[in-house]
Design a protein around this motif. Structure first.
Motif, PDB file in Angstrom:
ATOM      1  N   THR A  60       0.846  -1.197   0.000  1.00 50.24           N
ATOM      2  CA  THR A  60       0.000   0.000   0.000  1.00 50.24           C
ATOM      3  C   THR A  60       0.880   1.245   0.000  1.00 50.24           C
ATOM      4  N   ILE A  61       1.881   1.251   0.846  1.00 46.50           N
ATOM      5  CA  ILE A  61       2.791   2.397   0.925  1.00 46.50           C
ATOM      6  C   ILE A  61       3.599   2.539  -0.361  1.00 46.50           C
ATOM      7  N   SER A  65       3.096   5.703  -2.949  1.00 46.18           N
ATOM      8  CA  SER A  65       4.239   6.588  -3.177  1.00 46.18           C
ATOM      9  C   SER A  65       4.669   6.589  -4.644  1.00 46.18           C
ATOM     10  N   ALA A  66       4.770   5.402  -5.223  1.00 51.39           N
ATOM     11  CA  ALA A  66       5.254   5.292  -6.601  1.00 51.39           C
ATOM     12  C   ALA A  66       4.307   5.896  -7.615  1.00 51.39           C
ATOM     13  N   THR A  67       3.023   5.856  -7.357  1.00 52.67           N
ATOM     14  CA  THR A  67       2.051   6.332  -8.345  1.00 52.67           C
ATOM     15  C   THR A  67       1.568   7.757  -8.077  1.00 52.67           C
ATOM     16  N   SER A  68       2.117   8.395  -7.067  1.00 50.25           N
ATOM     17  CA  SER A  68       1.674   9.769  -6.794  1.00 50.25           C
ATOM     18  C   SER A  68       2.080  10.692  -7.945  1.00 50.25           C
ATOM     19  N   PRO A  69       1.295  11.716  -8.206  1.00 47.10           N
ATOM     20  CA  PRO A  69       1.580  12.617  -9.322  1.00 47.10           C
ATOM     21  C   PRO A  69       2.945  13.289  -9.246  1.00 47.10           C
ATOM     22  N   ASP A  70       3.457  13.517  -8.046  1.00 44.95           N
ATOM     23  CA  ASP A  70       4.746  14.197  -7.927  1.00 44.95           C
ATOM     24  C   ASP A  70       5.943  13.239  -7.967  1.00 44.95           C
ATOM     25  N   ASN A  71       5.692  11.944  -8.109  1.00 43.89           N
ATOM     26  CA  ASN A  71       6.790  10.995  -8.223  1.00 43.89           C
ATOM     27  C   ASN A  71       7.358  11.087  -9.641  1.00 43.89           C
ATOM     28  N   PRO A  72       8.694  11.223  -9.778  1.00 43.41           N
ATOM     29  CA  PRO A  72       9.296  11.413 -11.106  1.00 43.41           C
ATOM     30  C   PRO A  72       9.419  10.145 -11.952  1.00 43.41           C
ATOM     31  N   LEU A  73       8.962   9.010 -11.462  1.00 40.77           N
ATOM     32  CA  LEU A  73       9.048   7.784 -12.261  1.00 40.77           C
ATOM     33  C   LEU A  73       8.285   7.948 -13.572  1.00 40.77           C
ATOM     34  N   PRO A  74       8.758   7.317 -14.626  1.00 42.53           N
ATOM     35  CA  PRO A  74       8.019   7.357 -15.892  1.00 42.53           C
ATOM     36  C   PRO A  74       6.652   6.692 -15.733  1.00 42.53           C
ATOM     37  N   GLN A  75       5.690   7.145 -16.481  1.00 41.26           N
ATOM     38  CA  GLN A  75       4.321   6.632 -16.373  1.00 41.26           C
ATOM     39  C   GLN A  75       4.227   5.122 -16.555  1.00 41.26           C
ATOM     40  N   PRO A  76       4.944   4.521 -17.504  1.00 33.08           N
ATOM     41  CA  PRO A  76       4.852   3.058 -17.628  1.00 33.08           C
ATOM     42  C   PRO A  76       5.323   2.319 -16.364  1.00 33.08           C
ATOM     43  N   VAL A  77       6.339   2.837 -15.689  1.00 27.57           N
ATOM     44  CA  VAL A  77       6.818   2.219 -14.456  1.00 27.57           C
ATOM     45  C   VAL A  77       5.754   2.361 -13.370  1.00 27.57           C
ATOM     46  N   LYS A  78       5.165   3.544 -13.283  1.00 23.75           N
ATOM     47  CA  LYS A  78       4.079   3.749 -12.307  1.00 23.75           C
ATOM     48  C   LYS A  78       2.936   2.772 -12.555  1.00 23.75           C
ATOM     49  N   GLN A  79       2.587   2.582 -13.811  1.00 20.57           N
ATOM     50  CA  GLN A  79       1.501   1.666 -14.154  1.00 20.57           C
ATOM     51  C   GLN A  79       1.849   0.231 -13.796  1.00 20.57           C
ATOM     52  N   ASN A  80       3.098  -0.167 -14.044  1.00 14.25           N
ATOM     53  CA  ASN A  80       3.528  -1.525 -13.694  1.00 14.25           C
ATOM     54  C   ASN A  80       3.462  -1.758 -12.187  1.00 14.25           C
ATOM     55  N   ILE A  81       3.875  -0.779 -11.410  1.00 17.67           N
ATOM     56  CA  ILE A  81       3.816  -0.904  -9.949  1.00 17.67           C
ATOM     57  C   ILE A  81       2.363  -0.989  -9.491  1.00 17.67           C
ATOM     58  N   ALA A  82       1.516  -0.163 -10.074  1.00 18.14           N
ATOM     59  CA  ALA A  82       0.087  -0.203  -9.728  1.00 18.14           C
ATOM     60  C   ALA A  82      -0.513  -1.564 -10.066  1.00 18.14           C
ATOM     61  N   ASN A  83      -0.158  -2.106 -11.224  1.00 18.51           N
ATOM     62  CA  ASN A  83      -0.665  -3.423 -11.626  1.00 18.51           C
ATOM     63  C   ASN A  83      -0.186  -4.520 -10.675  1.00 18.51           C
ATOM     64  N   LEU A  84       1.085  -4.465 -10.284  1.00 18.68           N
ATOM     65  CA  LEU A  84       1.604  -5.430  -9.326  1.00 18.68           C
ATOM     66  C   LEU A  84       0.868  -5.337  -7.991  1.00 18.68           C
ATOM     67  N   ALA A  85       0.624  -4.116  -7.546  1.00 16.01           N
ATOM     68  CA  ALA A  85      -0.079  -3.917  -6.275  1.00 16.01           C
ATOM     69  C   ALA A  85      -1.488  -4.505  -6.341  1.00 16.01           C
ATOM     70  N   VAL A  86      -2.189  -4.268  -7.423  1.00 18.13           N
ATOM     71  CA  VAL A  86      -3.540  -4.821  -7.576  1.00 18.13           C
ATOM     72  C   VAL A  86      -3.483  -6.349  -7.542  1.00 18.13           C
ATOM     73  N   PHE A  87      -2.512  -6.915  -8.242  1.00 22.00           N
ATOM     74  CA  PHE A  87      -2.357  -8.376  -8.229  1.00 22.00           C
ATOM     75  C   PHE A  87      -2.105  -8.879  -6.808  1.00 22.00           C
TER      76      PHE A  87
END
Length: 131
Positions: A60-61, A65-87
């Motif tokens: 959850t943390i 953190s990774a998907t917050s709008p101010d996180n500088p990670l590229p959008q595809p990386v943010k999406q991958n982390i979000a997908n992993l979290a959902v799984f």
């Protein structure tokens, strides 16, 4: 004397560890907790709840953190982390609600945490390598 030295070392270590190294350590801690449950499946119930709760809170943390709008990670990386979290969240609920679930269903959670921790540690090592 020994306890004071140990405590001082641990406090220093906490202040000098990078955020990625801390994340990797926590992911490995969660993986270890889940692996212990998997290895001791017959006496698992209290350990199962604790291990999965720790892992869920960690994810959850991490995902927030990774998907917050101010996180500088590229959008595809943010999406991958979000997908992993959902799984991970879905798998956790399935394990907790399916009384017939076996220990093999925990393996993927252990593997995801270990793989991500390894990637984080490799990125820390490459950042600190001389150029």
């Amino acid at each position: 004397m020994y306890n004071l030295a140990t405590q001082t070392y641990q406090n220093t270590e906490r202040t000098t560890v990078s955020p990625r190294e801390l994340e990797a350590s926590l992911l490995l801690k969660a993986a270890r907790k889940i692996q212990v449950v998997k290895d001791n499946w017959d006496s698992r119930q209290d350990m199962l709840d604790e291990a999965l709760t720790f892992n869920r809170r960690l994810w959850t943390i991490l995902s927030t953190s990774a998907t917050s709008p101010d996180n500088p990670l590229p959008q595809p990386v943010k999406q991958n982390i979000a997908n992993l979290a959902v799984f991970i969240f879905t798998r956790t609920v399935n394990i907790l609600t399916d009384k017939e679930a076996g220990p093999e269903r925990l393996g993927v959670l252990v593997q995801i945490n270990r793989s991500l921790a390894e990637g984080l540690r490799n990125s820390v090592a490459s950042e600190s390598a001389p150029k």
